[in-house]
Design a protein around this motif. Structure first.
Motif, PDB file in Angstrom:
ATOM      1  N   ASN A 132       0.818  -1.209   0.000  1.00 49.83           N
ATOM      2  CA  ASN A 132       0.000   0.000   0.000  1.00 49.83           C
ATOM      3  C   ASN A 132       0.857   1.267   0.000  1.00 49.83           C
ATOM      4  O   ASN A 132       0.427   2.313   0.453  1.00 49.83           O
ATOM      5  CB  ASN A 132      -0.957   0.013   1.206  1.00 49.83           C
ATOM      6  N   GLN A 133       2.093   1.154  -0.463  1.00 46.22           N
ATOM      7  CA  GLN A 133       2.958   2.317  -0.561  1.00 46.22           C
ATOM      8  C   GLN A 133       2.720   2.998  -1.899  1.00 46.22           C
ATOM      9  O   GLN A 133       2.717   2.333  -2.930  1.00 46.22           O
ATOM     10  CB  GLN A 133       4.420   1.908  -0.437  1.00 46.22           C
ATOM     11  N   PRO A 134       2.535   4.322  -1.909  1.00 43.51           N
ATOM     12  CA  PRO A 134       2.292   5.004  -3.184  1.00 43.51           C
ATOM     13  C   PRO A 134       3.519   4.969  -4.071  1.00 43.51           C
ATOM     14  O   PRO A 134       4.652   4.837  -3.593  1.00 43.51           O
ATOM     15  CB  PRO A 134       1.969   6.438  -2.743  1.00 43.51           C
ATOM     16  N   THR A 135       3.304   5.068  -5.364  1.00 39.43           N
ATOM     17  CA  THR A 135       4.419   5.164  -6.301  1.00 39.43           C
ATOM     18  C   THR A 135       4.687   6.613  -6.684  1.00 39.43           C
ATOM     19  O   THR A 135       5.675   6.910  -7.359  1.00 39.43           O
ATOM     20  CB  THR A 135       4.122   4.351  -7.578  1.00 39.43           C
ATOM     21  N   GLU A 136       3.808   7.517  -6.235  1.00 38.91           N
ATOM     22  CA  GLU A 136       3.959   8.941  -6.550  1.00 38.91           C
ATOM     23  C   GLU A 136       3.434   9.758  -5.375  1.00 38.91           C
ATOM     24  O   GLU A 136       2.476   9.371  -4.712  1.00 38.91           O
ATOM     25  CB  GLU A 136       3.202   9.292  -7.831  1.00 38.91           C
ATOM     26  N   PHE A 137       4.083  10.884  -5.100  1.00 46.39           N
ATOM     27  CA  PHE A 137       3.711  11.734  -3.963  1.00 46.39           C
ATOM     28  C   PHE A 137       3.870  13.184  -4.386  1.00 46.39           C
ATOM     29  O   PHE A 137       4.850  13.537  -5.052  1.00 46.39           O
ATOM     30  CB  PHE A 137       4.619  11.430  -2.765  1.00 46.39           C
ATOM     31  N   THR A 138       2.903  14.033  -4.016  1.00 48.75           N
ATOM     32  CA  THR A 138       2.974  15.447  -4.367  1.00 48.75           C
ATOM     33  C   THR A 138       3.031  16.286  -3.095  1.00 48.75           C
ATOM     34  O   THR A 138       2.141  16.214  -2.252  1.00 48.75           O
ATOM     35  CB  THR A 138       1.766  15.868  -5.224  1.00 48.75           C
ATOM     36  N   LEU A 139       4.094  17.067  -2.969  1.00 44.55           N
ATOM     37  CA  LEU A 139       4.302  17.926  -1.809  1.00 44.55           C
ATOM     38  C   LEU A 139       4.126  19.387  -2.216  1.00 44.55           C
ATOM     39  O   LEU A 139       4.783  19.862  -3.143  1.00 44.55           O
ATOM     40  CB  LEU A 139       5.713  17.719  -1.253  1.00 44.55           C
ATOM     41  N   GLY A 140       3.233  20.090  -1.533  1.00 36.37           N
ATOM     42  CA  GLY A 140       3.103  21.523  -1.707  1.00 36.37           C
ATOM     43  C   GLY A 140       3.958  22.234  -0.666  1.00 36.37           C
ATOM     44  O   GLY A 140       4.114  21.745   0.448  1.00 36.37           O
ATOM     45  N   TYR A 141       4.516  23.386  -1.018  1.00 37.24           N
ATOM     46  CA  TYR A 141       5.377  24.074  -0.053  1.00 37.24           C
ATOM     47  C   TYR A 141       5.340  25.578  -0.274  1.00 37.24           C
ATOM     48  O   TYR A 141       5.097  26.075  -1.381  1.00 37.24           O
ATOM     49  CB  TYR A 141       6.820  23.570  -0.161  1.00 37.24           C
ATOM     50  N   SER A 142       5.579  26.297   0.797  1.00 41.65           N
ATOM     51  CA  SER A 142       5.697  27.749   0.743  1.00 41.65           C
ATOM     52  C   SER A 142       7.007  28.139   0.090  1.00 41.65           C
ATOM     53  O   SER A 142       7.991  27.400   0.161  1.00 41.65           O
ATOM     54  CB  SER A 142       5.639  28.304   2.169  1.00 41.65           C
ATOM     55  N   ASN A 143       7.028  29.323  -0.519  1.00 39.31           N
ATOM     56  CA  ASN A 143       8.288  29.792  -1.099  1.00 39.31           C
ATOM     57  C   ASN A 143       9.303  30.174  -0.024  1.00 39.31           C
ATOM     58  O   ASN A 143      10.434  30.525  -0.336  1.00 39.31           O
ATOM     59  CB  ASN A 143       8.057  30.971  -2.058  1.00 39.31           C
TER      60      ASN A 143
END
Length: 294
Positions: free
Chosen positions: A93-104
């Motif tokens: 159940n480990q993802p193959t893709e991950f999206t991280l949002g971040y502040s500048n």
């Protein structure tokens, strides 16, 4: 369908010998005996029905025309590893893709270390610079998995979970000549001169923390903001570990003290939206980075 008469292990031995120049070197890389690697190569030649190496010279060399075979082997090995990663990820159940949002405001050093964390786990990582309010919306929509931003005081989105992962120290920056009349800039001067803000949207809580001046200009592109800062178009409150500071820009001492403004960095995510084990490991890794860097 015709069955393959050679193995992935044989192809790995072939590529390793070619890339590292000898059976001895390949054996060390593969953590196998030299004789085992030699046997894998011999069996591969038997299975294919033709020789691959010229053994009349030491160390043995590829025969003419065998480069295409080696390149094809590289592609097969790469695809086999990709398949194994996908299969393992689905099983665990480990993802193959991950999206991280971040502040500048998050430094490149922090982001590079996070990228390395995912790279070691064979997870594709997308890094998206996005402002806090937009990030919360994207989290709710499932378009990003987790985000890193400055804390909004004690306010947090009711549908999101959060954790403090580090601390960001903020300082006043300006061109060397901007506050040249003062060795320590008074608060009333800060409030009466132009402040460059690296955000487009700010809620009331964040304004109370980050906005000092009565006159502000919003520029959410840090590279452009620091260029204008360097030209003396205003001053800015920026992270101490900022990546984009120009040659003519300095950290300014103010009557507010030399320790800077301390703000928490928080991670936010939607409950049950990402694998709990991965999230726990990631948050611990980010906390460790901030502890080491500060």
């Amino acid at each position: 369908m015709k069955l393959l008469n050679f193995s992935l292990t044989q192809l790995q031995a072939l590529v390793c010998v070619v890339e590292h120049g000898s059976l001895n070197n390949a054996a060390k890389i593969l953590n196998k005996d030299r004789s085992t690697v030699g046997e894998l190569i011999n069996n591969l030649e038997i299975d294919l029905g033709y020789p691959i190496f010229d053994r009349s010279i030491k160390p043995m060399k590829l025969l003419p025309g065998m480069e295409n075979l080696v390149n094809s082997a590289r592609y097969l090995i790469r695809d086999a590893y990709a398949l194994a990663t996908i299969a393992e990820g689905k099983f665990n159940n480990q993802p193959t893709e991950f999206t991280l949002g971040y502040s500048n405001f998050i430094s490149q050093n922090i982001l590079l270390k996070i990228h390395h964390f995912f790279e070691k786990k064979d997870i594709k990582i997308n890094l998206i610079c996005v402002e806090r309010d937009t990030a919360e919306t994207l989290l709710e929509e499932g378009k990003i998995d987790l985000c890193l931003h400055l804390a909004k005081g004690n306010f947090f989105h009711p549908h999101l979970e959060w954790k403090v992962v580090g601390e960001q120290i903020m300082d006043v920056y300006a061109a060397q000549s901007f506050f040249k009349e003062w060795t320590s800039v008074p608060y009333n001067i800060l409030t009466s001169t132009v402040q460059l803000l690296p955000f487009y949207t700010l809620n009331d809580m964040t304004k109370s923390i980050l906005v000092v001046s009565q006159t502000t200009i919003k520029i959410n592109d840090l590279s452009l903001l620091t260029s204008l800062l360097d030209q003396g178009r205003g001053w800015a409150l920026l992270p101490r570990d900022i990546d984009h500071i120009k040659e003519n820009t300095i950290r300014v001492t103010t009557d507010l003290g030399k320790d800077g403004f301390h703000n928490n960095i928080v991670a936010l995510w939607q409950k049950n939206a990402i694998d709990e084990r991965l999230r726990t490991q990631l948050l611990a890794h980010i906390e460790a980075i901030y502890t080491q860097d500060h």
